[in-house]
Design a protein around this motif. Sequence first.
Motif, PDB file in Angstrom:
ATOM      1  N   ASP A  16      66.196 -44.254  16.127  1.00 59.79           N
ATOM      2  CA  ASP A  16      66.077 -45.686  16.391  1.00 59.79           C
ATOM      3  C   ASP A  16      67.031 -46.486  15.510  1.00 59.79           C
ATOM      4  N   GLY A  17      67.989 -47.175  16.145  1.00 61.16           N
ATOM      5  CA  GLY A  17      68.933 -48.011  15.423  1.00 61.16           C
ATOM      6  C   GLY A  17      70.132 -47.284  14.871  1.00 61.16           C
ATOM      7  N   PHE A  18      70.260 -45.977  15.144  1.00 57.45           N
ATOM      8  CA  PHE A  18      71.343 -45.185  14.567  1.00 57.45           C
ATOM      9  C   PHE A  18      71.948 -44.257  15.622  1.00 57.45           C
ATOM     10  N   ALA A  19      73.238 -43.985  15.466  1.00 55.13           N
ATOM     11  CA  ALA A  19      73.882 -42.865  16.147  1.00 55.13           C
ATOM     12  C   ALA A  19      73.986 -41.730  15.142  1.00 55.13           C
ATOM     13  N   MET A  20      73.837 -40.496  15.603  1.00 52.74           N
ATOM     14  CA  MET A  20      73.773 -39.353  14.689  1.00 52.74           C
ATOM     15  C   MET A  20      74.649 -38.217  15.167  1.00 52.74           C
ATOM     16  N   ASP A  21      75.166 -37.450  14.218  1.00 52.82           N
ATOM     17  CA  ASP A  21      75.862 -36.214  14.527  1.00 52.82           C
ATOM     18  C   ASP A  21      74.881 -35.182  15.055  1.00 52.82           C
ATOM     19  N   ARG A  22      75.429 -34.178  15.706  1.00 50.05           N
ATOM     20  CA  ARG A  22      74.611 -33.033  16.107  1.00 50.05           C
ATOM     21  C   ARG A  22      74.246 -32.226  14.855  1.00 50.05           C
ATOM     22  N   MET A  23      72.968 -31.853  14.746  1.00 53.38           N
ATOM     23  CA  MET A  23      72.525 -31.104  13.577  1.00 53.38           C
ATOM     24  C   MET A  23      73.002 -29.659  13.660  1.00 53.38           C
ATOM     25  N   GLU A  24      73.611 -29.172  12.583  1.00 53.98           N
ATOM     26  CA  GLU A  24      74.128 -27.816  12.540  1.00 53.98           C
ATOM     27  C   GLU A  24      73.125 -26.888  11.863  1.00 53.98           C
ATOM     28  N   ASN A  25      73.452 -25.594  11.868  1.00 60.85           N
ATOM     29  CA  ASN A  25      72.591 -24.631  11.186  1.00 60.85           C
ATOM     30  C   ASN A  25      72.574 -24.921   9.686  1.00 60.85           C
ATOM     31  N   PRO A  26      71.445 -24.687   9.028  1.00 62.81           N
ATOM     32  CA  PRO A  26      71.341 -25.037   7.607  1.00 62.81           C
ATOM     33  C   PRO A  26      72.042 -24.027   6.708  1.00 62.81           C
ATOM     34  N   THR A  27      72.329 -24.483   5.499  1.00 65.20           N
ATOM     35  CA  THR A  27      72.836 -23.615   4.431  1.00 65.20           C
ATOM     36  C   THR A  27      71.678 -23.262   3.515  1.00 65.20           C
ATOM     37  N   ARG A  28      71.441 -21.968   3.324  1.00 63.25           N
ATOM     38  CA  ARG A  28      70.317 -21.515   2.500  1.00 63.25           C
ATOM     39  C   ARG A  28      70.778 -21.270   1.074  1.00 63.25           C
ATOM     40  N   ASP A  29      69.932 -21.686   0.117  1.00 65.79           N
ATOM     41  CA  ASP A  29      70.272 -21.509  -1.292  1.00 65.79           C
ATOM     42  C   ASP A  29      68.973 -21.514  -2.089  1.00 65.79           C
ATOM     43  N   GLU A  30      69.119 -21.475  -3.400  1.00 61.46           N
ATOM     44  CA  GLU A  30      67.983 -21.608  -4.319  1.00 61.46           C
ATOM     45  C   GLU A  30      68.182 -22.877  -5.143  1.00 61.46           C
ATOM     46  N   LEU A  31      67.088 -23.573  -5.439  1.00 64.25           N
ATOM     47  CA  LEU A  31      67.193 -24.873  -6.106  1.00 64.25           C
ATOM     48  C   LEU A  31      65.962 -25.087  -6.982  1.00 64.25           C
ATOM     49  N   THR A  32      66.195 -25.660  -8.149  1.00 64.10           N
ATOM     50  CA  THR A  32      65.096 -26.093  -9.004  1.00 64.10           C
ATOM     51  C   THR A  32      64.893 -27.588  -8.804  1.00 64.10           C
ATOM     52  N   TYR A  33      63.693 -27.979  -8.419  1.00 70.83           N
ATOM     53  CA  TYR A  33      63.392 -29.389  -8.155  1.00 70.83           C
ATOM     54  C   TYR A  33      61.939 -29.652  -8.525  1.00 70.83           C
ATOM     55  N   GLY A  34      61.711 -30.763  -9.236  1.00 68.08           N
ATOM     56  CA  GLY A  34      60.358 -31.114  -9.641  1.00 68.08           C
ATOM     57  C   GLY A  34      59.731 -30.095 -10.567  1.00 68.08           C
ATOM     58  N   GLY A  35      60.576 -29.393 -11.361  1.00 69.31           N
ATOM     59  CA  GLY A  35      60.060 -28.403 -12.291  1.00 69.31           C
ATOM     60  C   GLY A  35      59.668 -27.089 -11.644  1.00 69.31           C
ATOM     61  N   ARG A  36      60.045 -26.891 -10.367  1.00 69.00           N
ATOM     62  CA  ARG A  36      59.693 -25.664  -9.654  1.00 69.00           C
ATOM     63  C   ARG A  36      60.932 -25.054  -9.013  1.00 69.00           C
ATOM     64  N   SER A  37      60.872 -23.752  -8.758  1.00 66.53           N
ATOM     65  CA  SER A  37      61.934 -23.068  -8.039  1.00 66.53           C
ATOM     66  C   SER A  37      61.599 -23.063  -6.549  1.00 66.53           C
ATOM     67  N   TRP A  38      62.630 -23.285  -5.718  1.00 67.82           N
ATOM     68  CA  TRP A  38      62.440 -23.372  -4.270  1.00 67.82           C
ATOM     69  C   TRP A  38      63.536 -22.594  -3.556  1.00 67.82           C
ATOM     70  N   LEU A  39      63.230 -22.156  -2.337  1.00 75.55           N
ATOM     71  CA  LEU A  39      64.261 -21.827  -1.367  1.00 75.55           C
ATOM     72  C   LEU A  39      64.647 -23.132  -0.675  1.00 75.55           C
ATOM     73  N   SER A  40      65.941 -23.425  -0.632  1.00 80.39           N
ATOM     74  CA  SER A  40      66.373 -24.690  -0.042  1.00 80.39           C
ATOM     75  C   SER A  40      67.164 -24.430   1.242  1.00 80.39           C
ATOM     76  N   PHE A  41      66.977 -25.319   2.215  1.00 80.31           N
ATOM     77  CA  PHE A  41      67.685 -25.273   3.486  1.00 80.31           C
ATOM     78  C   PHE A  41      68.284 -26.659   3.724  1.00 80.31           C
ATOM     79  N   ALA A  42      69.613 -26.734   3.619  1.00 81.05           N
ATOM     80  CA  ALA A  42      70.309 -28.017   3.673  1.00 81.05           C
ATOM     81  C   ALA A  42      70.884 -28.238   5.071  1.00 81.05           C
ATOM     82  N   TYR A  43      70.563 -29.401   5.644  1.00 87.17           N
ATOM     83  CA  TYR A  43      71.102 -29.826   6.933  1.00 87.17           C
ATOM     84  C   TYR A  43      71.957 -31.074   6.695  1.00 87.17           C
ATOM     85  N   PRO A  44      73.271 -30.932   6.508  1.00 96.60           N
ATOM     86  CA  PRO A  44      74.102 -32.123   6.306  1.00 96.60           C
ATOM     87  C   PRO A  44      74.513 -32.725   7.646  1.00 96.60           C
TER      88      PRO A  44
END
Length: 333
Positions: free
Chosen positions: A181-209
């Motif tokens: 709503d109110g925006f035009a958007m790119d097509r979402m691509e496959n995510p990049t998987r990595d490991e990330l520390t956030y909020g004091g915890r370790s996570w598996l991260s999946f980035a959708y740029p």
Amino acid sequence: MPRFPYAILIAVCVLAAALVPAGAQSVPEVESRLRPAVVLPGQSALLEIEMDDGLVQTAPVPPVVDGLEIAQAGVNRLIRDRKVRVVVVYRVKPQRSGAFSLPPVPIKAGGRDLATSGHTLTVLTAAEAGPPPPASRKVHALLLVAKRDPYVGERIPIQLLVLVDPDALLQTLETPVLPRDGFAMDRMENPTRDELTYGGRSWLSFAYPLRVTPLSAGKLQLGPATCAATVAVPDDSGGGIFQRMRSFRLPATSVAVPLEVKPLPAGQPAGFSGAVGDFTISSAFDPAPQHAGDPAAVRLVVRGWGDPANITAPRLPDESNWEIFEGSQDRPQ
């Protein structure tokens, strides 16, 4: 798509052979992209430099930027437009929050001095990303926005970041959904998987740029983004020596991000068609003519960040040595 090529083909007929050196070749193509262009502290981005295969003997030297660690991460090959292309990948890891300018990377290809586009990497603080997840949460969603006061029609780098507790066995991850709503958007691509520390915890991260474009000025809200993951966790109720696993579908919702979209400023140049972004333009014969009277095509390629919908073919200057015919335009898919 992260960075678009927009080709304009103009047919010309060479009437004076002296204007084109014999044996002239098409200009080698070099492009670059940075994904994601907005990250969290400790999260890496990938700088990819793509060029024609066989024209560069050594990998380009990445820029030195204070606050960023940049190291080569790999080399890939792909087929694009019936050409073999080489993609050199660099991992960019920020050491602090802020906006970092990555200058153009010089490249010597095919005997020519070329350069990539420059890029900006925005590293948000943890507070800008939103409140940390509670300790019991297994799946968490973040909506990262590089700029909260864009101009109308300006494409903004964003990232949908899905975090999964590594102690939970991930079975499936559903593609995030972001309201348009109110925006035009790119097509979402496959995510990049990595490991990330956030909020004091370790996570598996999946980035959708991707990038979004506000379609009107004023106060807008981007998001919230929603996603879901199916994970398996130990079932302690069964007992015995064989521990059973139970599957759960866990939804997650990001916070919404408010934007103050500005109208385009006054004083627009003559011929301005409404295209907002960061563009470069290159031209080359494709193929190069050899003799007077040979038909040839001039290929003008506009690259960069922005909405290509408002880009129009430039008007070539009147030239008595050329006969110019109507051209065609190839827009990105």
